[in-house]
Design a protein around this motif. Structure first.
Motif, PDB file in Angstrom:
ATOM      1  N   VAL A  84      24.477-104.400 -19.195  1.00  0.00           N
ATOM      2  CA  VAL A  84      25.056-103.494 -18.437  1.00  0.00           C
ATOM      3  C   VAL A  84      26.513-104.077 -17.898  1.00  0.00           C
ATOM      4  O   VAL A  84      26.686-105.202 -18.259  1.00  0.00           O
ATOM      5  CB  VAL A  84      24.413-103.256 -16.894  1.00  0.00           C
ATOM      6  N   HIS A  85      27.300-103.677 -17.071  1.00  0.00           N
ATOM      7  CA  HIS A  85      28.562-104.441 -17.088  1.00  0.00           C
ATOM      8  C   HIS A  85      29.134-104.432 -15.504  1.00  0.00           C
ATOM      9  O   HIS A  85      30.047-105.185 -15.139  1.00  0.00           O
ATOM     10  CB  HIS A  85      29.837-103.551 -17.903  1.00  0.00           C
ATOM     11  N   SER A  86      28.129-104.105 -14.416  1.00  0.00           N
ATOM     12  CA  SER A  86      28.167-104.079 -13.494  1.00  0.00           C
ATOM     13  C   SER A  86      26.822-104.188 -12.366  1.00  0.00           C
ATOM     14  O   SER A  86      25.781-103.992 -12.780  1.00  0.00           O
ATOM     15  CB  SER A  86      29.103-102.857 -12.830  1.00  0.00           C
ATOM     16  N   LYS A  87      27.365-104.750 -11.351  1.00  0.00           N
ATOM     17  CA  LYS A  87      26.030-104.945 -10.210  1.00  0.00           C
ATOM     18  C   LYS A  87      25.649-103.590 -10.249  1.00  0.00           C
ATOM     19  O   LYS A  87      24.154-103.315 -10.046  1.00  0.00           O
ATOM     20  CB  LYS A  87      26.551-105.303  -8.872  1.00  0.00           C
ATOM     21  N   MET A  88      26.372-102.585  -9.887  1.00  0.00           N
ATOM     22  CA  MET A  88      25.846-101.124  -9.851  1.00  0.00           C
ATOM     23  C   MET A  88      24.785-100.519 -10.901  1.00  0.00           C
ATOM     24  O   MET A  88      23.926 -99.901 -10.680  1.00  0.00           O
ATOM     25  CB  MET A  88      26.840-100.168  -9.332  1.00  0.00           C
ATOM     26  N   GLN A  89      25.313-100.754 -12.246  1.00  0.00           N
ATOM     27  CA  GLN A  89      24.554-100.380 -13.317  1.00  0.00           C
ATOM     28  C   GLN A  89      23.218-101.171 -13.388  1.00  0.00           C
ATOM     29  O   GLN A  89      22.234-100.742 -13.673  1.00  0.00           O
ATOM     30  CB  GLN A  89      25.375-100.736 -14.253  1.00  0.00           C
ATOM     31  N   ALA A  90      23.430-102.546 -12.943  1.00  0.00           N
ATOM     32  CA  ALA A  90      22.217-103.526 -13.041  1.00  0.00           C
ATOM     33  C   ALA A  90      21.038-102.873 -12.018  1.00  0.00           C
ATOM     34  O   ALA A  90      19.912-102.721 -12.356  1.00  0.00           O
ATOM     35  CB  ALA A  90      22.477-104.807 -12.916  1.00  0.00           C
ATOM     36  N   VAL A  91      21.608-102.554 -10.826  1.00  0.00           N
ATOM     37  CA  VAL A  91      20.628-102.030  -9.621  1.00  0.00           C
ATOM     38  C   VAL A  91      20.049-100.667 -10.074  1.00  0.00           C
ATOM     39  O   VAL A  91      18.980-100.554  -9.960  1.00  0.00           O
ATOM     40  CB  VAL A  91      21.498-101.969  -8.327  1.00  0.00           C
ATOM     41  N   ALA A  92      20.911 -99.635 -10.775  1.00  0.00           N
ATOM     42  CA  ALA A  92      20.452 -98.489 -10.982  1.00  0.00           C
ATOM     43  C   ALA A  92      19.403 -98.552 -11.902  1.00  0.00           C
ATOM     44  O   ALA A  92      18.150 -97.919 -12.000  1.00  0.00           O
ATOM     45  CB  ALA A  92      21.667 -97.626 -11.674  1.00  0.00           C
ATOM     46  N   LEU A  93      19.494 -99.515 -12.997  1.00  0.00           N
ATOM     47  CA  LEU A  93      18.758 -99.509 -14.014  1.00  0.00           C
ATOM     48  C   LEU A  93      17.361-100.146 -13.588  1.00  0.00           C
ATOM     49  O   LEU A  93      16.204 -99.649 -13.925  1.00  0.00           O
ATOM     50  CB  LEU A  93      19.289-100.546 -15.303  1.00  0.00           C
ATOM     51  N   LEU A  94      17.319-101.209 -12.647  1.00  0.00           N
ATOM     52  CA  LEU A  94      16.249-101.874 -12.186  1.00  0.00           C
ATOM     53  C   LEU A  94      15.390-101.007 -11.278  1.00  0.00           C
ATOM     54  O   LEU A  94      14.350-100.972 -11.194  1.00  0.00           O
ATOM     55  CB  LEU A  94      16.473-103.159 -11.425  1.00  0.00           C
ATOM     56  N   ARG A  95      16.169-100.130 -10.644  1.00  0.00           N
ATOM     57  CA  ARG A  95      15.657 -99.191  -9.902  1.00  0.00           C
ATOM     58  C   ARG A  95      14.946 -98.129 -10.762  1.00  0.00           C
ATOM     59  O   ARG A  95      13.578 -97.681 -10.278  1.00  0.00           O
ATOM     60  CB  ARG A  95      16.463 -98.363  -8.751  1.00  0.00           C
ATOM     61  N   ASP A  96      15.514 -97.412 -11.567  1.00  0.00           N
ATOM     62  CA  ASP A  96      14.664 -96.550 -12.509  1.00  0.00           C
ATOM     63  C   ASP A  96      13.605 -97.173 -13.082  1.00  0.00           C
ATOM     64  O   ASP A  96      12.677 -96.403 -13.301  1.00  0.00           O
ATOM     65  CB  ASP A  96      15.942 -96.260 -13.667  1.00  0.00           C
ATOM     66  N   GLU A  97      13.534 -98.481 -13.414  1.00  0.00           N
ATOM     67  CA  GLU A  97      12.313 -99.171 -14.083  1.00  0.00           C
ATOM     68  C   GLU A  97      11.241 -99.288 -13.054  1.00  0.00           C
ATOM     69  O   GLU A  97      10.178 -99.891 -13.460  1.00  0.00           O
ATOM     70  CB  GLU A  97      12.781-100.307 -14.894  1.00  0.00           C
ATOM     71  N   GLY A  98      11.674 -99.231 -11.787  1.00  0.00           N
ATOM     72  CA  GLY A  98      10.575 -99.593 -10.677  1.00  0.00           C
ATOM     73  C   GLY A  98      10.692-101.014 -10.350  1.00  0.00           C
ATOM     74  O   GLY A  98       9.597-101.754  -9.383  1.00  0.00           O
ATOM     75  N   VAL A  99      11.685-101.967 -10.768  1.00  0.00           N
ATOM     76  CA  VAL A  99      11.308-103.105 -10.243  1.00  0.00           C
ATOM     77  C   VAL A  99      11.983-103.529  -9.009  1.00  0.00           C
ATOM     78  O   VAL A  99      11.512-104.310  -8.257  1.00  0.00           O
ATOM     79  CB  VAL A  99      12.309-104.167 -11.530  1.00  0.00           C
ATOM     80  N   LEU A 100      12.934-102.594  -8.513  1.00  0.00           N
ATOM     81  CA  LEU A 100      13.462-102.663  -7.157  1.00  0.00           C
ATOM     82  C   LEU A 100      13.158-101.640  -6.432  1.00  0.00           C
ATOM     83  O   LEU A 100      12.949-100.555  -6.881  1.00  0.00           O
ATOM     84  CB  LEU A 100      15.219-102.752  -7.404  1.00  0.00           C
TER      85      LEU A 100
END
Length: 100
Positions: A84-100
């Motif tokens: 990813v290229h941003s904090k928002m993308q990272a947070v979204a991906l990790l939420r989708d994976e159930g990590v956050l």
């Protein structure tokens, strides 16, 4: 006279093979799916949890008792690992994976 015994043995072998295949299928589906977040270290996960709460880099550094440069370095590593290229993308991906 042996024919019924052989048919029973063949059926038993087929049932055992089917049972074994079913067990493998269930075990494989029960295993957690791996995703990009599996590459993150525990510290990188901690940083992302703080960032997901809306903290700035400075606030994250203060909460985690590290320098701002350390947080920035971790974020760069996280972005690279997640693709990813941003904090928002990272947070979204990790939420989708159930990590956050």
């Amino acid at each position: 006279m042996l024919a019924p015994v052989l048919r029973h043995a063949e059926g038993d072998a087929a049932r055992k093979a089917a049972d074994a295949a079913l067990v493998r299928l269930v075990e494989d589906s029960a295993a957690p799916a791996s995703g990009p977040s599996d590459a993150l270290t525990e510290r990188e996960r901690e940083i992302m949890a703080v960032m997901a709460d809306g903290a700035t880099v400075a606030q994250a550094a203060e909460r985690l008792v590290v320098s701002r440069e350390t947080v920035k370095k971790h974020l760069g590593n996280i972005y690279s690992k997640l693709g990813v290229h941003s904090k928002m993308q990272a947070v979204a991906l990790l939420r989708d994976e159930g990590v956050l």
